[in-house]
Design a protein around this motif. Sequence first.
Motif, PDB file in Angstrom:
ATOM      1  N   GLN A  12     126.295 -36.937   6.074  1.00  0.00           N
ATOM      2  CA  GLN A  12     127.271 -35.852   6.110  1.00  0.00           C
ATOM      3  C   GLN A  12     128.258 -36.040   7.260  1.00  0.00           C
ATOM      4  OE1 GLN A  12     124.517 -32.569   6.276  1.00  0.00           O
ATOM      5  NE2 GLN A  12     124.527 -32.288   4.056  1.00  0.00           N
ATOM      6  N   GLY A  13     127.766 -36.537   8.409  1.00  0.00           N
ATOM      7  CA  GLY A  13     128.640 -36.806   9.545  1.00  0.00           C
ATOM      8  C   GLY A  13     129.648 -37.900   9.242  1.00  0.00           C
ATOM      9  N   ILE A  14     129.182 -38.974   8.596  1.00  0.00           N
ATOM     10  CA  ILE A  14     130.082 -40.061   8.210  1.00  0.00           C
ATOM     11  C   ILE A  14     131.117 -39.550   7.209  1.00  0.00           C
ATOM     12  CG2 ILE A  14     130.227 -42.269   6.973  1.00  0.00           C
ATOM     13  CD1 ILE A  14     127.512 -42.981   8.279  1.00  0.00           C
ATOM     14  N   ALA A  15     130.664 -38.759   6.230  1.00  0.00           N
ATOM     15  CA  ALA A  15     131.588 -38.211   5.235  1.00  0.00           C
ATOM     16  C   ALA A  15     132.628 -37.313   5.903  1.00  0.00           C
ATOM     17  CB  ALA A  15     130.820 -37.442   4.170  1.00  0.00           C
ATOM     18  N   ALA A  16     132.210 -36.510   6.884  1.00  0.00           N
ATOM     19  CA  ALA A  16     133.153 -35.640   7.597  1.00  0.00           C
ATOM     20  C   ALA A  16     134.173 -36.467   8.367  1.00  0.00           C
ATOM     21  CB  ALA A  16     132.397 -34.706   8.540  1.00  0.00           C
ATOM     22  N   GLN A 100     136.599 -49.152   3.754  1.00  0.00           N
ATOM     23  CA  GLN A 100     136.125 -49.879   2.577  1.00  0.00           C
ATOM     24  C   GLN A 100     134.749 -50.489   2.846  1.00  0.00           C
ATOM     25  OE1 GLN A 100     138.651 -53.074   1.279  1.00  0.00           O
ATOM     26  NE2 GLN A 100     137.822 -53.054  -0.767  1.00  0.00           N
ATOM     27  N   GLU A 101     134.552 -51.039   4.027  1.00  0.00           N
ATOM     28  CA  GLU A 101     133.250 -51.627   4.362  1.00  0.00           C
ATOM     29  C   GLU A 101     132.185 -50.545   4.487  1.00  0.00           C
ATOM     30  OE1 GLU A 101     134.944 -55.481   6.856  1.00  0.00           O
ATOM     31  OE2 GLU A 101     134.533 -53.607   7.900  1.00  0.00           O
ATOM     32  N   ILE A 102     132.536 -49.408   5.055  1.00  0.00           N
ATOM     33  CA  ILE A 102     131.582 -48.303   5.161  1.00  0.00           C
ATOM     34  C   ILE A 102     131.225 -47.799   3.768  1.00  0.00           C
ATOM     35  CG2 ILE A 102     131.280 -45.932   5.968  1.00  0.00           C
ATOM     36  CD1 ILE A 102     133.073 -46.711   8.368  1.00  0.00           C
ATOM     37  N   GLU A 103     132.222 -47.644   2.927  1.00  0.00           N
ATOM     38  CA  GLU A 103     131.964 -47.194   1.557  1.00  0.00           C
ATOM     39  C   GLU A 103     131.079 -48.189   0.819  1.00  0.00           C
ATOM     40  OE1 GLU A 103     134.298 -45.811  -2.497  1.00  0.00           O
ATOM     41  OE2 GLU A 103     135.306 -47.140  -1.085  1.00  0.00           O
ATOM     42  N   ALA A 104     131.349 -49.474   0.997  1.00  0.00           N
ATOM     43  CA  ALA A 104     130.541 -50.497   0.326  1.00  0.00           C
ATOM     44  C   ALA A 104     129.084 -50.418   0.772  1.00  0.00           C
ATOM     45  CB  ALA A 104     131.105 -51.889   0.606  1.00  0.00           C
ATOM     46  N   LYS A 105     128.854 -50.129   2.054  1.00  0.00           N
ATOM     47  CA  LYS A 105     127.484 -50.020   2.557  1.00  0.00           C
ATOM     48  C   LYS A 105     126.808 -48.757   2.040  1.00  0.00           C
ATOM     49  CE  LYS A 105     127.270 -53.705   5.070  1.00  0.00           C
ATOM     50  NZ  LYS A 105     126.403 -54.815   4.752  1.00  0.00           N
ATOM     51  N   LEU A 106     127.550 -47.665   1.949  1.00  0.00           N
ATOM     52  CA  LEU A 106     126.972 -46.404   1.486  1.00  0.00           C
ATOM     53  C   LEU A 106     126.919 -46.313  -0.035  1.00  0.00           C
ATOM     54  CD1 LEU A 106     128.607 -43.844   3.923  1.00  0.00           C
ATOM     55  CD2 LEU A 106     126.285 -44.736   3.972  1.00  0.00           C
ATOM     56  N   GLY A 107     127.770 -47.059  -0.701  1.00  0.00           N
ATOM     57  CA  GLY A 107     127.841 -46.986  -2.156  1.00  0.00           C
ATOM     58  C   GLY A 107     128.962 -46.061  -2.564  1.00  0.00           C
ATOM     59  N   SER A 108     129.539 -46.332  -3.717  1.00  0.00           N
ATOM     60  CA  SER A 108     130.664 -45.518  -4.170  1.00  0.00           C
ATOM     61  C   SER A 108     130.205 -44.269  -4.908  1.00  0.00           C
ATOM     62  CB  SER A 108     131.579 -46.356  -5.069  1.00  0.00           C
ATOM     63  OG  SER A 108     130.845 -46.823  -6.185  1.00  0.00           O
ATOM     64  N   ASP A 109     128.902 -44.133  -5.115  1.00  0.00           N
ATOM     65  CA  ASP A 109     128.397 -42.897  -5.708  1.00  0.00           C
ATOM     66  C   ASP A 109     127.185 -42.436  -4.913  1.00  0.00           C
ATOM     67  OD1 ASP A 109     126.748 -44.548  -8.535  1.00  0.00           O
ATOM     68  OD2 ASP A 109     126.318 -44.560  -6.417  1.00  0.00           O
TER      69      ASP A 109
END
Length: 162
Positions: A12-16, A100-109
């Motif tokens: 949630q912190g990363i998303a914020a 983009q790298e953070i999203e790739a690590k967390l996944g796009s869904d």
Amino acid sequence: MSLQTRITELAQGIAADIKSLKAAQGNLNALNTTAKASLVAAINEVLQLAQAAGSSSGATINDAETSAGSTFSSSKITTLLAELKNQILGGASAAYDTLQEIEAKLGSDDTALANLLTAVGNRISFADAQSLTAAQQLQACTNLGIGDPTTDFLAAYTAAKS
């Protein structure tokens, strides 16, 4: 606080932070330039317009201060963008220095996060009461070196003393 809660709070912190970064970038469609695909393209367009206009139109390059009739040089803009990038990244490693790298690590869904939370939820907790099946109890006790939790010690004692 459970590990699941901590991981959820981290996500949630990363998303914020990502939401904040997107908000700070602003709406690229609101740029008064024809190049709206990226801030770099818009800045290059402004620089080209300033170079084409020359000083005869009143547009000047002034790295010391901002004003309506001047702009920063491309090197000043590049320096300011690099400083902003460093502030945003806060020392992140190269593997995590872009969204983009953070999203790739967390996944796009949410599947990867849900799987991670499920895996975390399937762990033995020393702090919280848990409802475990007999098989789960046996595996947990075996992992801890305790043995079978269903062992009837009274029966073993009774058999041993006979």
